[in-house]
Write an enzyme that holds these catalytic residues in place. Structure first.
Site, PDB file in Angstrom:
ATOM      1  N   SER A 294      23.009  31.008  65.001  1.00 57.20           N
ATOM      2  CA  SER A 294      21.369  30.379  65.809  1.00 57.20           C
ATOM      3  C   SER A 294      21.917  29.972  67.079  1.00 57.20           C
ATOM      4  O   SER A 294      22.491  31.404  68.055  1.00 57.20           O
ATOM      5  CB  SER A 294      21.240  29.659  64.819  1.00 57.20           C
ATOM      6  N   LYS A 319      21.602  35.034  62.806  1.00 57.08           N
ATOM      7  CA  LYS A 319      20.215  34.317  62.429  1.00 57.08           C
ATOM      8  C   LYS A 319      19.647  34.120  63.247  1.00 57.08           C
ATOM      9  O   LYS A 319      20.474  34.443  64.885  1.00 57.08           O
ATOM     10  CB  LYS A 319      20.384  32.739  61.893  1.00 57.08           C
TER      11      LYS A 319
END
Length: 572
Positions: A294, A319
């Protein structure tokens, strides 16, 4: 509250959602939305009023919401009112309480890790201290959740505890004032070599940028900072805007860091740095692994795409999705994926395609045939579709399941409790501390009467083979399988010898934790960290660092390179 009132509340929420949907989709012929919302309300009413046993409409609503989001992706979820405090902790890193992790030991809950400077820490609470009473309530038999609920509360309120000390065994009455507890995003920073700084960054909650900038400026004040290692290993990410601000420490103002694109008009945005850099020319090495995800991938990927840092470690998680929250009324929310993010080179590093929902094959990895090549600012080749490939790849270091099992069952901590009673007056050097051979022998003796539910992968495979051979009537294999089983040594005593190094490391870390908090554990681990050593070597060699950032020595991922060659061949 009776079931009819509960139903009216849930139905009111559903009706509000229906009205909102009607407004949102005005001008579109979305008959299905209205039809299915009405069906949902009717179903809830029938179950709530006529099911043979009484049911909770609130629970029905939560289950329905969970069912709606379950097949989308792991990051889209309905958050009922009771989960909002956990969500606040996840996004802000803050909560109201006394500031300590806790764990269950026997009939009681004990303090497992008081945070440095917290109310619990200032009150002298140490790891292993037992919670006997809370505000006059006997704590024996309480669960971790029950104790946690009693310890948490609004900042400024007080909680009275009776604590039995690990060291000495006496009981003490303590009154702690709850505070806003902030879990540090930067648990440790310091110099790991002459002129080479190191910062471990663990999450992207509110204020992460401020903490990292403060650590960087502290290193600059402490000495001549010639190079910096940013450790993003096992950082699961968080707030995107914090990532953008962190990149701004190292690149010129106005530099594009990341862009987002989604189905809604407001999902598209380009994020650029908004402040002048603090260290625009400082050589950087960024450590990553398979659990770097992320926002941590945004920082690592942007610095790679801008040729601003060399990445060291293993391919990241992949991600490339952005989540946003939307209020649903009654202090509930939905957290849902609203966009994908793209690095400065234009690549999206999302590794799993969740658009293939159930019924169409399920979520799947992005195939190599759909991987595309992009170029960094200097012309190095990078790829999309599966995480970020480091510039310098290293082999991951694994911990055995046996050692992890001992830690998960609390045997390591229980032994260190005994160790600390015997060594309460000791002082240690965080970097060099280790238990002695005699100490480890005492740990082996400590484990003699402990049940360890562990079975090696090899033994599990042999058992499966034995069963399969019996089912297939391969009787001639039984003798050979029996011979292999007799040679296999995976009993507890043998494993304590085989994994001695890993278990010793776990014991050492727990002892250091009790002396010097989390930062001491990080400092202790740096002494034999191969990737940190590799980063130091690289930062100490400016010529090699420059070559690593040039297109000629870029290290493309072999699988992705092969996929690219295949695609090119098909096109030709």
């Amino acid at each position: 509250m009776n079931s009819k009132r509960l139903f009216r509340r849930a139905a009111g929420l559903a009706a509000a959602l229906l009205a909102l949907g009607a407004l949102t989709f005005a001008g579109r012929n979305d008959f299905g939305l209205g039809r299915n919302t009405e069906i949902l309300i009717n179903l809830m009413r029938e179950l709530s009023l006529n099911y043979v046993d009484e049911v909770s409409p609130d629970r029905l609503m939560q289950q329905a919401a969970a069912g709606m989001t379950r097949t989308l992706d792991p990051y889209t979820e309905f958050m009922p009112e009771e989960q909002m405090s956990d969500f606040e902790l996840l996004t802000t890193g803050k909560y109201g309480g006394v500031g300590s992790l806790i764990r269950k030991k026997g009939d009681y809950v004990i303090f497992a890790q008081p945070y440095k400077g917290s109310p619990a820490d200032r009150a002298g609470i140490r790891i292993g201290d037992r919670i006997v009473r809370i505000d006059g309530q006997e704590a024996r038999g309480m669960t971790i959740e029950q104790v946690s609920a009693l310890l948490k509360g609004s900042p400024g309120t007080k909680v009275k505890l009776t604590v039995e000390r690990l060291l000495g065994g006496e009981q003490q009455e303590l009154t702690l004032r709850r505070e806003r507890i902030a879990i540090p995003s930067v648990p440790y920073y310091g110099y790991v070599a002459d002129g080479i700084g190191y910062i471990q960054h663990s999450d992207f909650t509110e204020g992460s940028y401020d903490e990292l900038r403060a650590a960087l400026e502290a290193l600059q004040r402490e000495g001549e900072l010639r190079g910096l290692i940013l450790d993003y290993r096992s950082n699961g990410g968080g707030i995107l805007q914090e990532a953008v601000k962190i990149v701004s420490l190292f690149v010129p103002k106005g530099t594009e860091v990341v862009s987002t694109r989604g189905r809604a008009k407001d999902a598209g945005h380009t994020f650029r740095t908004e402040s002048a850099p603090v260290a625009p020319n400082l050589p950087l090495a960024v450590l990553v692994n398979g659990n770097t995800a992320s926002s941590a991938e945004i920082v690592a990927g942007a610095l790679q795409d801008l040729d601003r840092a060399v990445l060291i470690g293993q391919k990241t998680f992949g991600k490339g999705l952005v989540q946003s929250t939307r209020p649903l009324g009654y202090n509930t929310m939905v957290k849902m994926t609203t966009a994908k993010y793209y690095m400065p080179s234009g690549r999206c590093i999302q590794a799993i395609d969740y658009s293939a929902h159930e019924g169409r094959g399920g979520a799947k990895q992005v195939p190599d045939s759909l991987v595309h090549a992009f170029t960094t600012r200097a012309g190095r080749t990078v790829y999309d579709g599966g995480g970020i490939t480091p510039d310098l790849r290293t082999e991951p270091q694994y911990v055995s399941r046996f050692a992890m099992t001992l830690y998960a069952l609390g045997f390591i901590e229980d032994f260190v409790d005994d160790y600390m009673r015997e060594h309460a007056a000791d002082t240690i050097d965080n970097r060099t501390f280790s238990i002695t051979d005699a100490d480890y022998d005492r740990f082996v003796a400590f484990m003699q009467d402990k049940e360890v539910p562990y079975e090696s992968d090899t033994r599990r495979v042999l058992k499966s083979l034995k069963t399969a051979a019996g089912n297939d009537r391969y009787t001639e294999l039984e003798e050979e399988i029996a011979r292999l089983e007799s040679q296999l040594k995976d009993d507890k005593l043998t494993n304590l010898a085989t994994y001695r190094g890993e278990i010793t490391d776990a014991i050492n870390s727990d002892v250091v934790l009790r002396h010097s908090y989390v930062e001491g554990v990080v400092e202790h681990g740096l002494t034999d960290d191969r990737e940190v050593a590799e980063a130091v070597r690289l930062l100490d060699d400016p010529a090699q660092l420059a070559r690593m950032l040039s297109p000629e020595v870029a290290q493309p991922d072999t699988e992705q390179e092969a996929a690219k060659d295949t695609v090119q061949a098909e096109e030709e």
